[in-house]
Enzyme design. Structure first.
Site, PDB file in Angstrom:
ATOM      1  N   CYS A  65      25.773  71.149 -23.997  1.00  0.00           N
ATOM      2  CA  CYS A  65      26.487  70.233 -24.537  1.00  0.00           C
ATOM      3  C   CYS A  65      25.519  69.123 -25.286  1.00  0.00           C
ATOM      4  O   CYS A  65      26.008  68.146 -26.076  1.00  0.00           O
ATOM      5  CB  CYS A  65      27.483  69.434 -23.757  1.00  0.00           C
ATOM      6  N   HIS A 124      39.292  66.725 -37.038  1.00  0.00           N
ATOM      7  CA  HIS A 124      38.371  67.548 -38.022  1.00  0.00           C
ATOM      8  C   HIS A 124      37.236  66.293 -38.125  1.00  0.00           C
ATOM      9  O   HIS A 124      36.454  66.483 -39.378  1.00  0.00           O
ATOM     10  CB  HIS A 124      38.842  67.937 -39.398  1.00  0.00           C
ATOM     11  N   GLU A 183      39.505  68.744 -23.022  1.00  0.00           N
ATOM     12  CA  GLU A 183      38.368  69.290 -23.825  1.00  0.00           C
ATOM     13  C   GLU A 183      38.332  70.615 -24.039  1.00  0.00           C
ATOM     14  O   GLU A 183      37.744  70.960 -25.019  1.00  0.00           O
ATOM     15  CB  GLU A 183      36.967  68.469 -23.325  1.00  0.00           C
TER      16      GLU A 183
HETATM   17  N1  LIG Z   1      32.050  65.264 -16.564  1.00  0.00           N
HETATM   18  C1  LIG Z   1      31.787  65.892 -17.761  1.00  0.00           C
HETATM   19  N2  LIG Z   1      30.980  66.938 -17.913  1.00  0.00           N
HETATM   20  C2  LIG Z   1      31.213  67.540 -19.047  1.00  0.00           C
HETATM   21  C3  LIG Z   1      31.339  67.332 -20.293  1.00  0.00           C
HETATM   22  C4  LIG Z   1      32.417  66.020 -20.294  1.00  0.00           C
HETATM   23  O1  LIG Z   1      32.761  65.351 -21.070  1.00  0.00           O
HETATM   24  N3  LIG Z   1      32.541  65.401 -18.971  1.00  0.00           N
HETATM   25  N4  LIG Z   1      31.369  67.861 -21.308  1.00  0.00           N
HETATM   26  C5  LIG Z   1      30.698  68.971 -21.405  1.00  0.00           C
HETATM   27  C6  LIG Z   1      30.753  69.885 -22.546  1.00  0.00           C
HETATM   28  O2  LIG Z   1      30.858  68.992 -23.783  1.00  0.00           O
HETATM   29  C7  LIG Z   1      31.959  70.706 -22.845  1.00  0.00           C
HETATM   30  O3  LIG Z   1      32.879  70.323 -23.283  1.00  0.00           O
HETATM   31  C8  LIG Z   1      32.320  71.540 -21.452  1.00  0.00           C
HETATM   32  O4  LIG Z   1      31.738  72.718 -21.395  1.00  0.00           O
HETATM   33  P1  LIG Z   1      31.775  73.872 -20.464  1.00  0.00           P
HETATM   34  O5  LIG Z   1      31.424  73.161 -19.047  1.00  0.00           O
HETATM   35  O6  LIG Z   1      31.115  74.981 -21.019  1.00  0.00           O
HETATM   36  O7  LIG Z   1      33.635  73.835 -20.442  1.00  0.00           O
HETATM   37  P2  LIG Z   1      34.205  75.367 -20.394  1.00  0.00           P
HETATM   38  O8  LIG Z   1      35.781  74.992 -20.179  1.00  0.00           O
HETATM   39  O9  LIG Z   1      34.189  76.017 -21.673  1.00  0.00           O
HETATM   40  O10 LIG Z   1      33.651  76.017 -19.400  1.00  0.00           O
HETATM   41  P3  LIG Z   1      33.796  77.696 -18.664  1.00  0.00           P
HETATM   42  O11 LIG Z   1      32.838  77.777 -17.680  1.00  0.00           O
HETATM   43  O12 LIG Z   1      33.775  78.592 -20.015  1.00  0.00           O
HETATM   44  O13 LIG Z   1      35.212  77.474 -18.150  1.00  0.00           O
HETATM   45  C9  LIG Z   1      30.044  69.418 -20.178  1.00  0.00           C
HETATM   46  N5  LIG Z   1      30.277  68.774 -18.999  1.00  0.00           N
HETATM   47 ZN   LIG Z   2      31.728  69.573 -25.472  1.00  0.00          ZN
END
Ligand SMILES: Nc1nc2c(c(=O)[nH]1)N=C([C@H](O)[C@H](O)COP(=O)(O)OP(=O)(O)OP(=O)(O)O)CN2
Ligand SMILES: [Zn+2]
Length: 148
Positions: free
Chosen positions: A23, A73, A137
């Site tokens: 991230c 966007h 998200e």
């Molecule tokens: N507490 C938080 N943890 C994380 C945030 C956040 O905003 N708050 N953001 C991120 C990353 O930006 C991303 O949005 C999350 O990615 P990820 O964990 O890969 O989420 P997915 O749903 O794509 O995960 P899968 O494993 O594919 O389900 C990270 N952490």
């Molecule tokens: Zn993100």
């Protein structure tokens, strides 16, 4: 408590500059926003919104005006993320929104809540207010914030 909820979606870019993993990279999400309102049900015979807390189309219009069209966007950049802020400023006519905190889903939900709380506050004299906001998200990750 009686509430209504309207869902909207928007796309935005962000990064979490100090993140331990993926991230920290520039990337984007299709965010899903759920806006939950409470208030008295309007009782006004013959009015379009009779029997409603607020017409869903008005919920949507205010959300778009105050938040969704502003963030859609756009790249949501932390004000202290100087490298990315300067890069975005170098792109002609780039849609950038500077956020006063790291754009995690928790912080974006809190910012969105403050913006929309003011937008919906008692528009009809019926005690209308933003009760809860949920920001997804990804389909698997979201934050919820409730009025206290
Ligand atoms: N507490 C938080 N943890 C994380 C945030 C956040 O905003 N708050 N953001 C991120 C990353 O930006 C991303 O949005 C999350 O990615 P990820 O964990 O890969 O989420 P997915 O749903 O794509 O995960 P899968 O494993 O594919 O389900 C990270 N952490
Ligand atoms: Zn993100």
């Amino acid at each position: 408590m009686l509430t209504i909820t309207r869902k909207l979606e928007f796309d935005a870019g962000h990064r979490i500059p100090d993140h331990k993993s993926q991230c920290r990279n520039l990337h984007g999400h299709r965010y899903t926003l759920e806006i939950t309102l409470t208030g008295q049900v309007i009782a006004a015979e013959g009015n379009s919104d009779n029997g409603m807390i607020m017409d869903f189309s008005d919920v949507k219009a205010l959300a778009k005006e105050h938040l969704v069209d502003v963030w859609d966007h756009a790249f949501l950049v932390y004000e202290k993320d100087t490298a990315v802020k300067e890069f975005l400023a170098s792109l002609p006519n780039h849609k950038t929104v500077v956020i006063d905190r790291i754009p995690t889903v928790e912080n974006l939900a809190a910012v969105a809540f403050d913006i929309l709380k003011a937008a919906y506050k008692d528009r009809y004299g019926t005690g209308l207010k933003l009760h809860k906001l949920v920001l997804h998200e990804t389909p698997n990750c979201w934050a919820e914030i409730t009025d206290n």
